[in-house]
Design a protein around this motif. Structure first.
Motif, PDB file in Angstrom:
ATOM      1  N   MET A  17       0.813  -1.232   0.000  1.00 53.45           N
ATOM      2  CA  MET A  17       0.000   0.000   0.000  1.00 53.45           C
ATOM      3  C   MET A  17       0.837   1.268   0.000  1.00 53.45           C
ATOM      4  SD  MET A  17      -1.553   0.161   3.857  1.00 53.45           S
ATOM      5  CE  MET A  17      -0.580   0.614   5.278  1.00 53.45           C
ATOM      6  N   HIS A  18       2.115   1.157   0.333  1.00 49.26           N
ATOM      7  CA  HIS A  18       2.966   2.351   0.376  1.00 49.26           C
ATOM      8  C   HIS A  18       3.675   2.587  -0.960  1.00 49.26           C
ATOM      9  CE1 HIS A  18       2.382   3.158   4.609  1.00 49.26           C
ATOM     10  NE2 HIS A  18       2.619   1.883   4.898  1.00 49.26           N
ATOM     11  N   GLY A  19       3.452   1.721  -1.937  1.00 46.86           N
ATOM     12  CA  GLY A  19       4.071   1.907  -3.237  1.00 46.86           C
ATOM     13  C   GLY A  19       3.206   2.723  -4.167  1.00 46.86           C
ATOM     14  N   HIS A  20       3.738   2.975  -5.365  1.00 47.65           N
ATOM     15  CA  HIS A  20       3.013   3.755  -6.370  1.00 47.65           C
ATOM     16  C   HIS A  20       2.595   2.905  -7.553  1.00 47.65           C
ATOM     17  CE1 HIS A  20       3.911   7.455  -4.250  1.00 47.65           C
ATOM     18  NE2 HIS A  20       5.197   7.078  -4.173  1.00 47.65           N
ATOM     19  N   GLN A  21       2.889   1.609  -7.488  1.00 43.79           N
ATOM     20  CA  GLN A  21       2.519   0.697  -8.560  1.00 43.79           C
ATOM     21  C   GLN A  21       2.307  -0.689  -7.952  1.00 43.79           C
ATOM     22  OE1 GLN A  21       5.822   0.922 -11.239  1.00 43.79           O
ATOM     23  NE2 GLN A  21       7.292   0.046  -9.807  1.00 43.79           N
ATOM     24  N   VAL A  22       1.951  -1.631  -8.801  1.00 44.07           N
ATOM     25  CA  VAL A  22       1.685  -2.986  -8.321  1.00 44.07           C
ATOM     26  C   VAL A  22       2.977  -3.606  -7.763  1.00 44.07           C
ATOM     27  CG1 VAL A  22       0.964  -5.309  -8.979  1.00 44.07           C
ATOM     28  CG2 VAL A  22      -0.217  -3.314  -9.929  1.00 44.07           C
ATOM     29  N   MET A  23       2.875  -4.118  -6.521  1.00 43.03           N
ATOM     30  CA  MET A  23       4.019  -4.809  -5.918  1.00 43.03           C
ATOM     31  C   MET A  23       3.900  -6.311  -6.193  1.00 43.03           C
ATOM     32  SD  MET A  23       5.197  -5.048  -1.908  1.00 43.03           S
ATOM     33  CE  MET A  23       4.269  -6.532  -1.487  1.00 43.03           C
ATOM     34  N   GLU A  24       4.982  -6.940  -6.694  1.00 43.93           N
ATOM     35  CA  GLU A  24       4.982  -8.370  -6.976  1.00 43.93           C
ATOM     36  C   GLU A  24       6.047  -9.067  -6.140  1.00 43.93           C
ATOM     37  OE1 GLU A  24       5.137  -9.412 -11.104  1.00 43.93           O
ATOM     38  OE2 GLU A  24       3.837  -7.749 -11.712  1.00 43.93           O
ATOM     39  N   VAL A  25       5.702 -10.245  -5.640  1.00 47.55           N
ATOM     40  CA  VAL A  25       6.644 -11.114  -4.917  1.00 47.55           C
ATOM     41  C   VAL A  25       6.645 -12.448  -5.645  1.00 47.55           C
ATOM     42  CG1 VAL A  25       7.200 -12.205  -2.718  1.00 47.55           C
ATOM     43  CG2 VAL A  25       6.085  -9.955  -2.754  1.00 47.55           C
ATOM     44  N   PRO A  26       7.638 -12.721  -6.474  1.00 45.01           N
ATOM     45  CA  PRO A  26       7.631 -13.960  -7.290  1.00 45.01           C
ATOM     46  C   PRO A  26       7.614 -15.224  -6.442  1.00 45.01           C
ATOM     47  CG  PRO A  26       9.190 -12.369  -8.174  1.00 45.01           C
ATOM     48  CD  PRO A  26       8.755 -11.832  -6.848  1.00 45.01           C
ATOM     49  N   ASP A  27       8.444 -15.248  -5.377  1.00 49.91           N
ATOM     50  CA  ASP A  27       8.483 -16.431  -4.514  1.00 49.91           C
ATOM     51  C   ASP A  27       8.715 -15.951  -3.085  1.00 49.91           C
ATOM     52  OD1 ASP A  27       8.816 -18.803  -3.181  1.00 49.91           O
ATOM     53  OD2 ASP A  27      10.297 -19.623  -4.597  1.00 49.91           O
ATOM     54  N   ALA A  28       7.676 -15.957  -2.283  1.00 49.79           N
ATOM     55  CA  ALA A  28       7.768 -15.425  -0.929  1.00 49.79           C
ATOM     56  C   ALA A  28       8.717 -16.218  -0.058  1.00 49.79           C
ATOM     57  CB  ALA A  28       6.367 -15.412  -0.288  1.00 49.79           C
ATOM     58  N   SER A  29       8.882 -17.535  -0.372  1.00 52.36           N
ATOM     59  CA  SER A  29       9.780 -18.335   0.462  1.00 52.36           C
ATOM     60  C   SER A  29      11.233 -17.950   0.270  1.00 52.36           C
ATOM     61  CB  SER A  29       9.587 -19.828   0.141  1.00 52.36           C
ATOM     62  OG  SER A  29       9.983 -20.111  -1.203  1.00 52.36           O
ATOM     63  N   ARG A  30      11.530 -17.238  -0.818  1.00 50.82           N
ATOM     64  CA  ARG A  30      12.897 -16.787  -1.069  1.00 50.82           C
ATOM     65  C   ARG A  30      13.080 -15.279  -0.814  1.00 50.82           C
ATOM     66  NH1 ARG A  30      15.864 -20.540  -3.847  1.00 50.82           N
ATOM     67  NH2 ARG A  30      14.729 -22.335  -4.709  1.00 50.82           N
ATOM     68  N   ASP A  31      12.004 -14.583  -0.397  1.00 49.37           N
ATOM     69  CA  ASP A  31      12.069 -13.137  -0.143  1.00 49.37           C
ATOM     70  C   ASP A  31      12.343 -12.915   1.352  1.00 49.37           C
ATOM     71  OD1 ASP A  31      11.376 -10.382   0.395  1.00 49.37           O
ATOM     72  OD2 ASP A  31      10.317 -10.366  -1.524  1.00 49.37           O
ATOM     73  N   PRO A  32      13.440 -12.219   1.708  1.00 49.51           N
ATOM     74  CA  PRO A  32      13.802 -12.053   3.130  1.00 49.51           C
ATOM     75  C   PRO A  32      12.671 -11.402   3.943  1.00 49.51           C
ATOM     76  CG  PRO A  32      15.592 -11.312   1.698  1.00 49.51           C
ATOM     77  CD  PRO A  32      14.414 -11.587   0.791  1.00 49.51           C
ATOM     78  N   ARG A  33      11.830 -10.614   3.289  1.00 50.87           N
ATOM     79  CA  ARG A  33      10.756  -9.937   4.024  1.00 50.87           C
ATOM     80  C   ARG A  33       9.674 -10.915   4.474  1.00 50.87           C
ATOM     81  NH1 ARG A  33       8.951  -5.668  -0.379  1.00 50.87           N
ATOM     82  NH2 ARG A  33       9.320  -7.554  -1.646  1.00 50.87           N
ATOM     83  N   PHE A  34       9.507 -12.012   3.756  1.00 53.98           N
ATOM     84  CA  PHE A  34       8.348 -12.861   4.008  1.00 53.98           C
ATOM     85  C   PHE A  34       8.694 -14.328   4.235  1.00 53.98           C
ATOM     86  CE2 PHE A  34       7.103  -9.499   0.919  1.00 53.98           C
ATOM     87  CZ  PHE A  34       6.297  -8.764   1.759  1.00 53.98           C
ATOM     88  N   ALA A  35       9.966 -14.712   4.120  1.00 53.13           N
ATOM     89  CA  ALA A  35      10.336 -16.137   4.187  1.00 53.13           C
ATOM     90  C   ALA A  35       9.868 -16.778   5.487  1.00 53.13           C
ATOM     91  CB  ALA A  35      11.846 -16.298   4.003  1.00 53.13           C
ATOM     92  N   ASP A  36       9.890 -16.051   6.588  1.00 54.68           N
ATOM     93  CA  ASP A  36       9.496 -16.609   7.893  1.00 54.68           C
ATOM     94  C   ASP A  36       8.056 -16.296   8.252  1.00 54.68           C
ATOM     95  OD1 ASP A  36      12.075 -17.584   8.232  1.00 54.68           O
ATOM     96  OD2 ASP A  36      12.775 -15.719   9.186  1.00 54.68           O
ATOM     97  N   ASN A  37       7.296 -15.693   7.360  1.00 58.28           N
ATOM     98  CA  ASN A  37       5.907 -15.321   7.621  1.00 58.28           C
ATOM     99  C   ASN A  37       5.065 -16.591   7.798  1.00 58.28           C
ATOM    100  OD1 ASN A  37       3.117 -14.491   7.226  1.00 58.28           O
ATOM    101  ND2 ASN A  37       3.957 -12.554   6.446  1.00 58.28           N
ATOM    102  N   PRO A  38       4.257 -16.676   8.872  1.00 52.54           N
ATOM    103  CA  PRO A  38       3.420 -17.883   9.072  1.00 52.54           C
ATOM    104  C   PRO A  38       2.513 -18.182   7.896  1.00 52.54           C
ATOM    105  CG  PRO A  38       3.440 -16.536  11.046  1.00 52.54           C
ATOM    106  CD  PRO A  38       4.132 -15.724   9.975  1.00 52.54           C
ATOM    107  N   LEU A  39       2.135 -17.163   7.120  1.00 50.76           N
ATOM    108  CA  LEU A  39       1.290 -17.403   5.952  1.00 50.76           C
ATOM    109  C   LEU A  39       2.080 -18.019   4.802  1.00 50.76           C
ATOM    110  CD1 LEU A  39      -0.780 -14.077   5.939  1.00 50.76           C
ATOM    111  CD2 LEU A  39      -1.419 -16.298   6.913  1.00 50.76           C
ATOM    112  N   VAL A  40       3.403 -17.990   4.924  1.00 50.50           N
ATOM    113  CA  VAL A  40       4.277 -18.592   3.914  1.00 50.50           C
ATOM    114  C   VAL A  40       4.709 -19.984   4.363  1.00 50.50           C
ATOM    115  CG1 VAL A  40       6.483 -18.371   2.676  1.00 50.50           C
ATOM    116  CG2 VAL A  40       5.059 -16.346   3.098  1.00 50.50           C
ATOM    117  N   THR A  41       5.119 -20.082   5.614  1.00 46.30           N
ATOM    118  CA  THR A  41       5.590 -21.375   6.130  1.00 46.30           C
ATOM    119  C   THR A  41       4.441 -22.332   6.402  1.00 46.30           C
ATOM    120  OG1 THR A  41       5.549 -20.514   8.398  1.00 46.30           O
ATOM    121  CG2 THR A  41       7.614 -20.282   7.153  1.00 46.30           C
ATOM    122  N   GLY A  42       3.216 -21.821   6.529  1.00 47.01           N
ATOM    123  CA  GLY A  42       2.053 -22.653   6.763  1.00 47.01           C
ATOM    124  C   GLY A  42       0.922 -22.223   5.850  1.00 47.01           C
ATOM    125  N   PRO A  43      -0.280 -22.805   6.036  1.00 45.02           N
ATOM    126  CA  PRO A  43      -1.416 -22.434   5.180  1.00 45.02           C
ATOM    127  C   PRO A  43      -1.653 -20.928   5.223  1.00 45.02           C
ATOM    128  CG  PRO A  43      -1.961 -24.338   6.539  1.00 45.02           C
ATOM    129  CD  PRO A  43      -0.655 -23.785   7.048  1.00 45.02           C
TER     130      PRO A  43
END
Length: 497
Positions: free
Chosen positions: A65-91
């Motif tokens: 929401m803080h960007g000015h265009q569409v934000m894409e995350v190709p693979d969240a398990s490899r993105d340092p921002r989200f790799a440990d996110n419970p929504l990534v490591t689990g359902p």
């Protein structure tokens, strides 16, 4: 964000078609409209998941929401921002994420419309990216429309409540005003009279509305109209309290005395928004006061005549008994002094009123000591402040200063052509001090013991009646006598303050 009625948007499914289309457009199993708040993100519309909200700490949309265009995350398990996110490591095992920011018309980021897949992707096609941006714009348009509708509803409700409150307030005011014994009126800031209560119309007997504007002045006695206009214009120009006694025409054709008062109502900036006034019938009180004034003047005139009769009787007694002539002369002078004091403080008509102020110690001294002056302030001078006195203090003060002047004319400063008396009046806190000082009379060889009836009279007046004290100093140049007394003993007004 409460202004956007987010709960209503969710309950009514206002954005469901947008998330369904986003899911189809991007061939994604999950699509959401997410609003990110301080601690949680809530889903206003969703497809492909049963989740209604998640903690903000797990939110992908909080970044998008803080960007000015569409934000894409190709693979969240490899993105340092989200790799440990419970929504990534689990359902729901998020791998691919794409979100277009939702920004209010005020520039405030609210959340995002996003699609989610559990399989990594290289990214969206340009067509899909543009489509997601258009869907974000459409979502914000719907939220803005709901916001505007809600604001209109609230505004209408506020206006309705305000109108109802005004109607209720006006009814309460009119009920209160109509039950008051006084006549009540109000006027606009420019002085235009626009309201009178029922009592006004009952008193005057005029049809409702005929005294609006400037018509009220015609109800006054012709002799009072110009004065009333002058005072009213002054109050309008200055904002000062309006108060006047005037004669108002009664419904029976007579004129009755009325006390009129008005005070302005001001807003937060101090500007006058309205005048509220009352008219109180004081006719009986006015007549009673005038009658009491006449009786008081008549009684006072008879008391003055009693002084004259007493003086005449003493004169007749002195003619029959020449041996008491000196004593009779002194007594007649004292009675004359009392008469002058009474004449000074008694009620007067406009014709009989003395020129000096009647509640003034200076005025009383001028009245009492006038016989000893050859020219104004030539033999007796009064300096210092003035003191307010009333009828109770006038009698002992008259006796006291008469004795001092008599003794000065016989033995002191006023017994010689060049002698002079100074009376100085001062006050300190609650004590008043009067100094009688003689100069230019016969030189004194030493202290003289006060004796005789006259000195006893001085003590009686100053000490017992005024509650003060007397101090004498026998200077070579002449007597100096100091009188100190509580200020409250000179006037009832000072006594009650």
């Amino acid at each position: 964000m409460a202004l956007y009625d987010l709960a209503g948007a969710r309950s009514e499914g206002a954005l469901d078609d947008l998330v369904n289309f986003a899911s189809e457009l991007c061939a994604a199993p999950v699509a959401l409209v997410s609003v990110v708040e301080e601690e949680f993100q809530s889903f206003l519309a969703r497809v492909g998941t049963d989740l209604e909200s998640t903690p903000r700490s797990q939110s992908f949309c909080a970044h998008a929401m803080h960007g000015h265009q569409v934000m894409e995350v190709p693979d969240a398990s490899r993105d340092p921002r989200f790799a440990d996110n419970p929504l990534v490591t689990g359902p729901p095992n998020i791998r691919f994420y794409a979100g277009a920011p939702l920004v209010s018309r005020d520039g405030v980021p609210l959340g995002a419309i996003c699609i989610i897949d559990d399989t990594p992707r290289d990214g969206l096609t340009p067509f899909q990216t543009r489509g997601l941006e258009i869907l974000a714009t459409a979502a914000m348009a719907r939220l803005d429309a709901r916001r505007a509708a809600r604001e209109r509803r609230e505004q209408r409700a506020t206006v309705a409540e305000t109108r109802a409150a005004l109607v209720d307030s006006e009814m309460r005011f009119q009920t209160l005003a109509d039950t008051m014994p006084q006549m009540v009126w109000s006027a606009l800031p420019d002085g235009f009279h626009d309201y009178y209560n029922a009592r006004w119309y009952e008193f005057t007997g005029v049809p409702a509305g005929t005294t609006d504007g400037e018509g009220w002045n015609d109800m006054f006695h012709p002799e009072d109209q110009d004065r009333a206009w002058q005072l009213w214009r002054h109050s309008l120009e200055t904002g000062e309290l309006y108060q006047i006694e005037y004669r108002l025409r009664h419904f029976d054709g007579t004129y009755r005395w009325v006390l009129g008062r008005a005070q302005p109502i001001r807003d937060a900036e101090g500007h006058i928004t309205r005048w509220f006034g009352t008219c109180t019938d004081i006719h009986e009180q006015k007549l009673a006061l005038e009658e009491r004034e006449v009786i008081s003047q008549e009684l006072s005139h008879r008391i003055k005549n009693i002084f004259a009769v007493m003086s005449g009787l003493i004169h007749l007694a002195a003619r029959a008994h020449p041996d008491i002539a000196p004593l009779a002369a002194d007594l007649r002078e004292r009675i004359a002094a009392l008469g002058r004091a009474h004449d000074f403080v008694r009620p007067h008509s406009n014709n009989s009123r003395p020129s000096a102020q009647q509640d003034s110690l200076r005025g009383l001294l001028e009245e009492l000591l006038a016989p000893y002056q050859s020219n104004a302030a030539e033999r007796v001078t009064v300096t210092g402040i003035d003191i307010a006195i009333d009828d109770r203090a006038a009698t002992p003060l008259a006796l006291l200063f008469h004795e001092l002047a008599t003794n000065a004319s016989k033995y002191g400063a006023l017994s010689t052509p060049n002698g002079h008396v100074t009376i100085d009046i001062t006050a300190h806190r609650d004590v008043s001090r009067i100094i009688w000082r003689e100069d230019g009379g016969p030189l004194l060889s030493g202290n003289a013991e006060p004796s005789g009836f006259g000195n006893q009279l001085i003590e009686l007046s100053a000490v017992r009646q005024l509650g003060g004290r007397v101090e004498r100093e026998w200077r070579r140049e002449g007597l100096q006598l100091t009188i100190e007394a509580p200020a409250a003993s000179f006037s009832r007004v000072l006594r009650t303050e």
